[in-house]
Enzyme design. Structure first.
Site, PDB file in Angstrom:
ATOM      1  N   ASN A  76       8.750   4.187  -1.403  1.00 38.68           N
ATOM      2  CA  ASN A  76       8.596   3.220  -0.410  1.00 38.68           C
ATOM      3  C   ASN A  76       7.621   3.538   0.291  1.00 38.68           C
ATOM      4  O   ASN A  76       8.059   4.484   1.210  1.00 38.68           O
ATOM      5  CB  ASN A  76       9.633   2.687   0.283  1.00 38.68           C
ATOM      6  CG  ASN A  76       9.859   1.019   1.356  1.00 38.68           C
ATOM      7  OD1 ASN A  76       8.620   1.721   1.799  1.00 38.68           O
ATOM      8  ND2 ASN A  76      10.502   0.228   0.803  1.00 38.68           N
ATOM      9  N   HIS A  81      21.944  15.688  -9.720  1.00 44.11           N
ATOM     10  CA  HIS A  81      20.735  15.052  -8.574  1.00 44.11           C
ATOM     11  C   HIS A  81      20.008  15.168  -7.919  1.00 44.11           C
ATOM     12  O   HIS A  81      18.747  15.232  -8.122  1.00 44.11           O
ATOM     13  CB  HIS A  81      21.494  13.311  -9.429  1.00 44.11           C
ATOM     14  CG  HIS A  81      20.296  12.823  -9.838  1.00 44.11           C
ATOM     15  ND1 HIS A  81      18.861  12.446 -10.518  1.00 44.11           N
ATOM     16  CD2 HIS A  81      19.942  12.061  -8.970  1.00 44.11           C
ATOM     17  CE1 HIS A  81      18.645  11.538 -10.307  1.00 44.11           C
ATOM     18  NE2 HIS A  81      18.832  11.096 -10.053  1.00 44.11           N
ATOM     19  N   ASN A  96      -8.526   0.026  -7.171  1.00 43.87           N
ATOM     20  CA  ASN A  96      -7.448   0.335  -8.201  1.00 43.87           C
ATOM     21  C   ASN A  96      -6.469   0.926  -8.810  1.00 43.87           C
ATOM     22  O   ASN A  96      -5.768   0.549  -7.515  1.00 43.87           O
ATOM     23  CB  ASN A  96      -8.232   2.301  -7.784  1.00 43.87           C
ATOM     24  CG  ASN A  96      -7.202   2.888  -9.563  1.00 43.87           C
ATOM     25  OD1 ASN A  96      -6.968   2.855  -9.840  1.00 43.87           O
ATOM     26  ND2 ASN A  96      -6.697   4.763  -8.259  1.00 43.87           N
ATOM     27  N   THR A  97      -5.808  -0.139  -9.648  1.00 39.50           N
ATOM     28  CA  THR A  97      -5.212  -0.487 -10.455  1.00 39.50           C
ATOM     29  C   THR A  97      -4.718  -0.222 -11.718  1.00 39.50           C
ATOM     30  O   THR A  97      -5.814   0.810 -12.241  1.00 39.50           O
ATOM     31  CB  THR A  97      -5.163  -2.293 -10.283  1.00 39.50           C
ATOM     32  OG1 THR A  97      -3.428  -2.363 -10.465  1.00 39.50           O
ATOM     33  CG2 THR A  97      -5.777  -2.379 -11.799  1.00 39.50           C
ATOM     34  N   SER A  98      -3.078   0.586 -11.784  1.00 38.88           N
ATOM     35  CA  SER A  98      -2.772   0.715 -13.268  1.00 38.88           C
ATOM     36  C   SER A  98      -3.931   0.310 -14.942  1.00 38.88           C
ATOM     37  O   SER A  98      -3.695  -0.886 -14.686  1.00 38.88           O
ATOM     38  CB  SER A  98      -1.549   1.240 -13.488  1.00 38.88           C
ATOM     39  OG  SER A  98      -1.093   0.185 -13.723  1.00 38.88           O
ATOM     40  N   HIS A 125      16.187  15.955  -7.167  1.00 40.15           N
ATOM     41  CA  HIS A 125      15.179  15.864  -6.188  1.00 40.15           C
ATOM     42  C   HIS A 125      14.833  16.426  -5.224  1.00 40.15           C
ATOM     43  O   HIS A 125      13.270  16.471  -4.895  1.00 40.15           O
ATOM     44  CB  HIS A 125      15.561  14.494  -5.669  1.00 40.15           C
ATOM     45  CG  HIS A 125      15.485  13.062  -6.251  1.00 40.15           C
ATOM     46  ND1 HIS A 125      14.767  12.908  -7.418  1.00 40.15           N
ATOM     47  CD2 HIS A 125      16.550  11.976  -7.207  1.00 40.15           C
ATOM     48  CE1 HIS A 125      14.873  11.783  -8.424  1.00 40.15           C
ATOM     49  NE2 HIS A 125      16.326  10.989  -7.768  1.00 40.15           N
ATOM     50  N   HIS A 179      17.244   6.118 -16.789  1.00 44.49           N
ATOM     51  CA  HIS A 179      15.911   5.305 -16.333  1.00 44.49           C
ATOM     52  C   HIS A 179      14.540   6.319 -15.799  1.00 44.49           C
ATOM     53  O   HIS A 179      14.774   7.444 -15.812  1.00 44.49           O
ATOM     54  CB  HIS A 179      16.680   4.280 -15.043  1.00 44.49           C
ATOM     55  CG  HIS A 179      15.579   3.505 -14.878  1.00 44.49           C
ATOM     56  ND1 HIS A 179      14.198   3.836 -13.740  1.00 44.49           N
ATOM     57  CD2 HIS A 179      14.898   2.313 -14.813  1.00 44.49           C
ATOM     58  CE1 HIS A 179      13.846   2.993 -13.180  1.00 44.49           C
ATOM     59  NE2 HIS A 179      14.096   2.150 -13.386  1.00 44.49           N
ATOM     60  N   ASP A 195      13.257   9.164 -10.702  1.00 42.81           N
ATOM     61  CA  ASP A 195      14.114  10.147 -11.614  1.00 42.81           C
ATOM     62  C   ASP A 195      12.991  10.713 -12.291  1.00 42.81           C
ATOM     63  O   ASP A 195      13.476  11.597 -12.757  1.00 42.81           O
ATOM     64  CB  ASP A 195      15.144   9.288 -12.460  1.00 42.81           C
ATOM     65  CG  ASP A 195      16.655   9.063 -11.811  1.00 42.81           C
ATOM     66  OD1 ASP A 195      16.034   9.466 -10.657  1.00 42.81           O
ATOM     67  OD2 ASP A 195      17.111   7.902 -11.463  1.00 42.81           O
ATOM     68  N   ARG A 242       1.966   6.045 -10.729  1.00 40.52           N
ATOM     69  CA  ARG A 242       0.707   5.646  -9.950  1.00 40.52           C
ATOM     70  C   ARG A 242      -0.374   5.818 -11.336  1.00 40.52           C
ATOM     71  O   ARG A 242      -0.393   7.184 -11.437  1.00 40.52           O
ATOM     72  CB  ARG A 242       0.415   5.981  -8.690  1.00 40.52           C
ATOM     73  CG  ARG A 242       1.503   5.630  -7.699  1.00 40.52           C
ATOM     74  CD  ARG A 242       0.486   4.614  -7.127  1.00 40.52           C
ATOM     75  NE  ARG A 242       1.306   3.387  -7.818  1.00 40.52           N
ATOM     76  CZ  ARG A 242       2.873   3.068  -7.475  1.00 40.52           C
ATOM     77  NH1 ARG A 242       3.483   3.822  -6.702  1.00 40.52           N
ATOM     78  NH2 ARG A 242       3.413   1.722  -8.998  1.00 40.52           N
TER      79      ARG A 242
HETATM   80 FE   LIG Z   1      17.085   9.619  -8.287  1.00 42.16          FE
END
Ligand SMILES: [Fe+2]
Length: 585
Positions: A300, A119, A517-519, A123, A11, A324, A409
């Protein structure tokens, strides 16, 4: 020493380039293929990032991959094997631990050494090595990596250790995503809609959801599995979840009821409570005052605010590409450090890590197409003054500048900007370009040195990772959420002088150095990457003004036949959502 970090084949694939221990470039594959959350081996992103750094694949000394495919396979077999002979046959290709190595060699043309980094280490390192902290506690939370879903650790000058992990299927990401699915939204992409819906409701389902979690010592917890179906078949919840809640699942795109908002409020509250409890364990266990945090749950920003304001840590750094994609940075940082490249403890201040576009030919294109434009070459004040004047006059502006942002973002390099004081601006932008749910707010950018006048922020927020109270909600209606909060971006003059100058120029005219401000993208599409993407989006969406580097183009000046031409050449259709995208296989 060139280390190439990769995240791929699940993803939102991405790459990151480290040169002598320093992050020099990073990009997500979706921006180049124009396929949102593209999971393919990031061939185009790698090529673009290496080229931007003056490198080719032959210059790469080491590849760092963001997970351990063998570890992942053991979990895939454990969860997936019973279903393989029937409906999941089409996912069999995922059960191939050699696939990453084979594709790195065959698709990237790289025959050298590859290190597979677990993984959650990827992170955790993505936050620690970009935090600028010499010592910190490490915390990660996502849906699942190989087996880990949550991990606890410490980092220091010569230390990087994860000392405890919670294993699949016990997962905060899975709990939140299952409720996302129950609410009729897409898993692995629409969780932020649940977060946006939460302040409309009261958390009357919180106790029932909390009952699904059993809290255990040492940061452990268990998630009651009766309510979840993780086999990869839709939906992600079982009938037991509806029975437990006494509620019906929502059909996608159907009307939202008070019960839906209440359920969103409930899962948000439960998430915040459990994060606080787990961070108290981490703080007590490590005795450290600073926290580094990453993993998809760290996107979040409402929970992030709770962690920063009510959590046990004095300082909190959240990796802006917490999902990811950003794990590519962590994998490369760890491998660079292990190979002796001496990763510097530098604080990440700027996520404009993508390739710089070639704006050279743009003026010639526009001239050849008969489009009038203003060129403000070597005229910084003229450029920002012109843009600020348009914004203050109510224009919606496409703003395309320099290197592309890495992570989810838009932060002033590929942004749509507008006047946040106008109450009708949210509906107007939604009608033009975003076409998104009316309940979701837009975010404000503000000059960092005056952020406190307008927002009750507990610290800076350069990456829109924290919400804050709006001091005068009535003054900034287009960026204020129903609970009086906003997801703020603080803009530092030293980091992005042009965007800072634009905010300042707008403030001089209006008293508010704040912009919506938006993408810069249409709904369902990735953020624009190239000047051609920006022009196409500008014309299709009927934005009022496009600022491309030093050039200003007004929609009113476009040749009359352009809009029709674009509709013919680039028919815009809402992409259908792939509801199987969440498969943990
Ligand atoms: Fe992950």
């Amino acid at each position: 020493m060139i280390v190439l970090g990769l995240s791929a084949l699940y993803h939102d694939s991405a790459c990151a380039v480290f040169r002598d221990g320093r992050l020099v470039a990073a990009a997500q594959e979706e921006r180049f293929t124009r396929r949102r959350f593209d999971p393919a081996m990031p061939v185009r992103a790698v090529r673009a990032c290496l080229r931007d750094a003056g490198l080719g694949i032959g210059d790469v000394d080491h590849v760092a991959y963001y997970e351990d495919p063998v570890g992942k396979l053991s979990r895939q077999l454990w969860m997936g094997l019973p279903a393989v002979p029937d409906a999941s046959r089409r996912t069999l290709f995922r059960l191939d631990a050699r696939r990453p190595a084979r594709q790195i060699e065959e698709l990237l043309g790289y025959p050298g050494p590859v290190t597979f980094v677990p993984h959650h280490e990827s992170h955790a390192a993505s936050a620690f090595h970009q935090s600028g902290f010499s010592d910190a506690a490490l915390f990660t939370a996502d849906a699942v990596g190989e087996w880990a879903t949550t991990s606890y650790g410490t980092g220091g000058p010569n230390r990087f250790e994860l000392f405890e992990q919670v294993d699949f299927p016990h997962s905060l990401g899975i709990l939140y995503s299952a409720v996302t699915s129950f609410l009729g939204f897409a898993v692995n992409s629409d969780e932020y809609k649940v977060m946006g819906l939460a302040p409309y409701g009261t958390p009357r389902y919180a106790d029932r959801l909390r009952g699904l979690l059993t809290d255990l010592p040492r940061g452990q917890f268990r998630l009651d599995q009766d309510c979840f179906d993780l086999s990869g078949r839709s939906p992600m919840y079982t009938a037991a979840l509806g029975e437990l809640l006494g509620a019906e699942p929502r059909e996608p795109e159907s009307a939202l009821s008070a019960a839906h908002s209440d359920l969103a409020a409930s899962v948000q509250l439960v998430l915040e409570d459990i994060l606080l409890a787990k961070l108290r364990f981490l703080h007590a266990e490590t005795g450290l005052g600073r926290l580094c945090y990453a993993g998809g749950v760290a996107l979040n920003c409402v929970a992030n605010r709770v962690i920063r304001e009510r959590g046990p840590f004095a300082e909190v750094f959240v990796q802006p590409a917490a999902g990811d994609a950003g794990a590519a940075i962590g994998a490369a940082a760890l491998v660079s450090a292990r190979l002796g490249a001496g990763v510097r403890p530098e604080r990440l201040t700027d996520v404009r890590l993508g390739p710089a576009p070639d704006l050279g030919p743009v003026a010639a294109w526009l001239a050849a197409a008969g489009v009038p434009f203003e060129a403000h070459t070597d005229d910084e004040a003229g450029l920002v003054g012109r843009a600020a004047e348009e914004l203050a006059g109510g224009a919606v502006l496409g703003w395309f500048q320099g290197r592309m942002e890495f992570g989810p973002r838009a932060l002033g390099a590929r942004s749509i900007l507008a006047d946040p004081r106008r109450g009708d601006m949210r509906d107007h932008i939604n009608a033009l370009v975003k076409k998104r749910e009316a309940f979701r707010p837009f975010a404000p950018a503000v000059v960092a040195e005056r952020a406190g006048e307008f927002f009750g922020l507990a610290g800076d927020s350069p990456f829109m990772l924290f919400t804050a109270d709006v001091r005068e909600p009535a003054a900034l209606p287009a960026v204020t959420h129903v609970d009086g909060s906003a997801r703020v971006q603080t803009v530092d003059r030293a980091v992005d002088p042009r965007f800072h100058a634009l905010l300042t120029a707008f403030g001089r005219r209006t008293g508010f150095p704040v912009l919506l401000n938006t993408s810069f993208n249409m709904r369902g599409e990735p953020i624009v990457a190239t000047p051609a993407d920006a022009l196409a989006c500008f014309v299709r969406s009927r934005l009022d003004v496009l600022v491309l580097g030093d050039l200003v183009v007004r929609a009113a000046d476009l040749p009359a036949h352009w809009a029709g031409l674009v509709d013919q050449q680039l028919p815009y259709q809402l992409p259908t959502l792939d509801r199987d995208v969440y498969s943990f296989l």
